[in-house]
Enzyme design. Structure first.
Site, PDB file in Angstrom:
ATOM      1  CD  GLU A   4      -2.316   1.123   2.795  1.00 47.91           C
ATOM      2  OE1 GLU A   4      -2.786  -0.120   3.671  1.00 47.91           O
ATOM      3  OE2 GLU A   4      -2.982   2.041   3.281  1.00 47.91           O
ATOM      4  CG  ASP A  39       0.200   0.813   6.662  1.00 50.29           C
ATOM      5  OD1 ASP A  39       0.865   0.247   6.878  1.00 50.29           O
ATOM      6  OD2 ASP A  39      -0.461   2.348   6.019  1.00 50.29           O
ATOM      7  CG  ASP A  64      -4.973   1.522   8.533  1.00 49.14           C
ATOM      8  OD1 ASP A  64      -4.788   0.979   7.613  1.00 49.14           O
ATOM      9  OD2 ASP A  64      -3.616   2.475   8.493  1.00 49.14           O
ATOM     10  CG  ASP A  82      -6.996   5.040   4.874  1.00 49.83           C
ATOM     11  OD1 ASP A  82      -8.658   4.678   4.307  1.00 49.83           O
ATOM     12  OD2 ASP A  82      -6.478   5.698   5.357  1.00 49.83           O
TER      13      ASP A  82
END
Ligand code: 1YM
Length: 639
Positions: free
Chosen positions: A429, A502, A504, A506
């Site tokens: 990412e 990640d 998280d 996103d």
């Protein structure tokens, strides 16, 4: 010849004791991981379903007990307790200890369930540390206990029933931890299959209770409308084009065929075929018959009513199936399954029977409901036009890539090996994580492709639009397989394709976008186990000169308590992959010796379809509901 066969049969019989099951469990239940474990429950439930199909049972309960065992209970006739002549033991004991218990039990003409591998409840017994069977029959409750398939008690009468008419069977088993990699049952996996069974067997009520957490947590499934309600359920997250689900049904040569379908505005087909309650994920003759009839009826209606005049040529099958939700269910006295996972129906006569059943049924339905016929055809015409545009776009990319000759994307840092079997691709990412990964990797076999920002949501666009997206084009070229008609898994350039995002929201979103793309356009990559998610740690904890990585808050707390006696010298929280230096990224996430990977699998295509349309489709309310229901347990959603 006859003697030969009999001799062979006897030989097999001798070999196939329950010992053989314990020695090679995967041969009987597919695997000893989570799917195999859940298969045990289905095997027992199948017996109860058979009893329901015979007309003697209307309620089935599945209980997940606190001690890790599972109870399956039905209100059927109860497994017979009288002495089995051949074995000189109670029939119930024979059923639980003999593979494919033979003799008079073989000619159960109504038995259409049978389980994925159709192995019977004795296999469950062999693979259970403990099993208790309780039968209510002839005015009493009878009980027998087993350990790892062996009886450890006789069949005993434990009490008399107040209501002497009461009957039923109850099996409680504890999966053997010596056999299974995991022995913990997942409620939502079971729920999804039990719901499916309830759709496929209208009128049978199936309840599941999870006593491990909340003693009152229960779900109950009862669908009088059968597969019509299944289609409505699948379409809760989609936008139907007509109000009523189309339904056809017929019987020929003892084979029953039932089809339910409803067209939607959506793009993805959601077509699920079952044979004797088994989800035939690999398709087969029933699915082929369905497709042929659907295409033929649609084209005939379209031609007769001049609906395809502005289209060159006929509608193709894929045009008619775009956005179509359908469930096909056949019941066959002697189904034959083949394929990698034994989920392809191969009885050849089924093809013609399904074809003529749907041909007549759908033809008549279209004549009686011209409004419905017209919206379905209009949608197919639209799909055909988009397909033609996509073909031109594909032609364009092909020509373009031919021009660029060895055109691997510029952003790809490829690996040195040319042997796909050992090559790995990390899809990262953003460019900063990509930079760390590029420096941290072992370039001899690890390649890195950074994806910038959010890729296009493929759930909402057709292939022509998808192919205009540069990130997706890079991905396709890097993988080497091509897409659409041209997809060829033999051309895959990497054995493992890792989604490295990640930890998280996103990251989760990007992972879901990528998975949606693979699921909709390169499903074979998932089916053949090439897609993985990396699991980078959230925390790094130091104490006493040692370093520990923790994947979750709970793990962090445990490390602080157990390894650092409550006082760590440092706790580092990794907010994103970009925060790790290349060496940390290698150690925690990329090094095959130390990393943790999660292989992406599709357990249940209907559930996965629904999940993707909930997460990525247009309808807002189901997504809101889903998030509300799952927020506490969030983090990771299995497909
Ligand atoms: C919780 C699991 O096994 N129910 C069950 C099994 C059987 C019967 C009823 C049954 C079948 C028949 C006659 C028949 C089975 N019986 C046999 C066998 N639930 C569960 N409920 N009476 C009762 O088939 O004629 C195998 S399974 F072979 F003994 F008849």
């Amino acid at each position: 010849m006859v003697e030969d066969t009999e001799y062979g049969a006897r030989q097999i019989r001798v070999l196939e004791g329950l010992e053989a099951v314990r020695e090679r469990p995967a041969m009987y239940i597919g695997s000893v991981d989570a799917p195999g474990l859940h298969h045990l429950v289905y095997e027992v439930v199948d017996n109860a379903i058979d009893e329901a199909l015979a007309g003697y049972c209307s309620a089935i309960e599945v209980l997940l007990n606190e001690d890790g065992s599972v109870t399956v209970r039905d209100d059927g006739r109860g497994i017979p307790i009288d002495t089995h002549e051949e074995f000189d033991r109670p029939a119930v004991e024979v059923i639980l200890t003999e593979l494919h218990a033979g003799g008079k039990f073989d000619d159960k003409s109504y038995q259409v369930s049978g389980g994925l591998h159709g192995v019977g409840v004795s296999v469950v017994n062999a693979l259970s540390a403990k099993l208790i069977v309780e039968v209510k029959r002839e005015g009493s409750v009878w009980r027998q206990l087993f350990e790892r398939g062996e009886p450890i008690s006789d069949l005993e009468r434990v009490r008399e029933l107040e209501d002497t008419e009461e009957t039923g069977t109850e099996v409680t088993f504890t999966p053997d931890a010596r056999v299974f990699e995991t022995t913990s049952f997942d409620r939502s996996t079971l729920e999804s299959r039990l719901r499916e069974l309830a759709f496929l067997n209208p009128g049978v009520e199936i309840t599941i209770r999870d006593r491990r957490r909340d003693p009152h947590a229960e779900s109950s499934f009862l669908y009088e409308g059968g597969i019509m309600e299944f289609v409505e359920y699948l379409n809760e997250t989609r936008n139907p084009l007509h109000r009523n689900v189309i339904h056809t049904e017929s019987e020929e040569d003892g084979i029953t065929v039932e089809v339910a379908m409803q067209a939607t505005e959506d793009l993805q087909p959601s077509i699920h075929a079952f044979a004797n309650n088994i989800n035939t994920r690999e398709g087969g003759s029933h699915l082929t018959g369905f497709k042929t009839a659907l295409t033929r009826v649609a084209n005939r209606y379209a031609n007769e009513h001049g609906l395809t005049n502005d289209l060159e040529g006929n509608l193709r099958g894929e045009d008619v199936r775009e956005g179509l939700t359908a469930v096909i269910s056949v019941k066959h006295p002697d189904p034959q399954f083949e394929g990698q996972t034994k989920t392809k129906l191969v009885n050849s006569e089924v093809r013609g029977i399904v074809e003529s059943s749907l041909h007549d049924g759908l033809g008549a339905y279209f004549e009686e409901h011209p409004d419905t016929a017209e919206v379905i055809i209009a949608k197919a015409v639209e799909a055909a036009k988009a397909r033609k545009a996509a073909e031109q776009a594909e032609e364009l990319t092909r020509r373009k890539s031919a021009l660029e000759s060895t055109s691997l994307p510029g952003k790809l840092s490829d690996c040195q090996t040319r042997d796909p079997a050992e090559a790995e691709l990390f899809i990262t990412e953003g460019d900063s994580a990509g930079g760390s990964a590029k420096q941290g990797r072992d370039p001899s076999f690890q390649a890195v492709l950074p994806i910038r920002g959010k890729i296009l949501n493929v759930e909402k666009h057709r292939l022509d639009r998808i192919l205009q997206n540069e990130e997706i084009r890079n991905l396709i070229t890097a993988l080497g397989t091509g897409i659409g008609e041209e997809f060829d898994i033999e051309e895959l350039r990497y054995e493992k394709v890792m989604l490295m995002v990640d930890a998280d929201v996103d990251g989760a979103h990007i992972r879901t976008l990528l998975l949606t793309f693979f699921y909709r356009h390169m499903r074979e990559l998932i089916e053949q186990g090439h897609i993985y998610a990396t699991q980078p740690p959230l925390y790094r904890i130091r104490c006493g000169g040692e370093t520990f990585d923790a994947m979750t808050d709970r793990e962090r707390d445990a490390i602080i308590e157990e390894e650092c006696n409550g006082s760590p010298s440092q706790i580092q929280r990794f907010k994103g992959l970009g925060e790790m230096n290349p060496n940390q990224l290698w150690q925690t996430t990329m090094n095959p010796e130390t990393r943790i990977l999660k292989r992406i699998t599709i357990e249940d295509a209907a559930a996965a379809d629904r999940m993707f349309s909930i997460l990525m489709g247009d309808a807002v309310e189901p997504r809101r509901q889903f998030i509300q229901d799952h927020a506490p347990e969030a983090e990771w959603i299995d497909i």
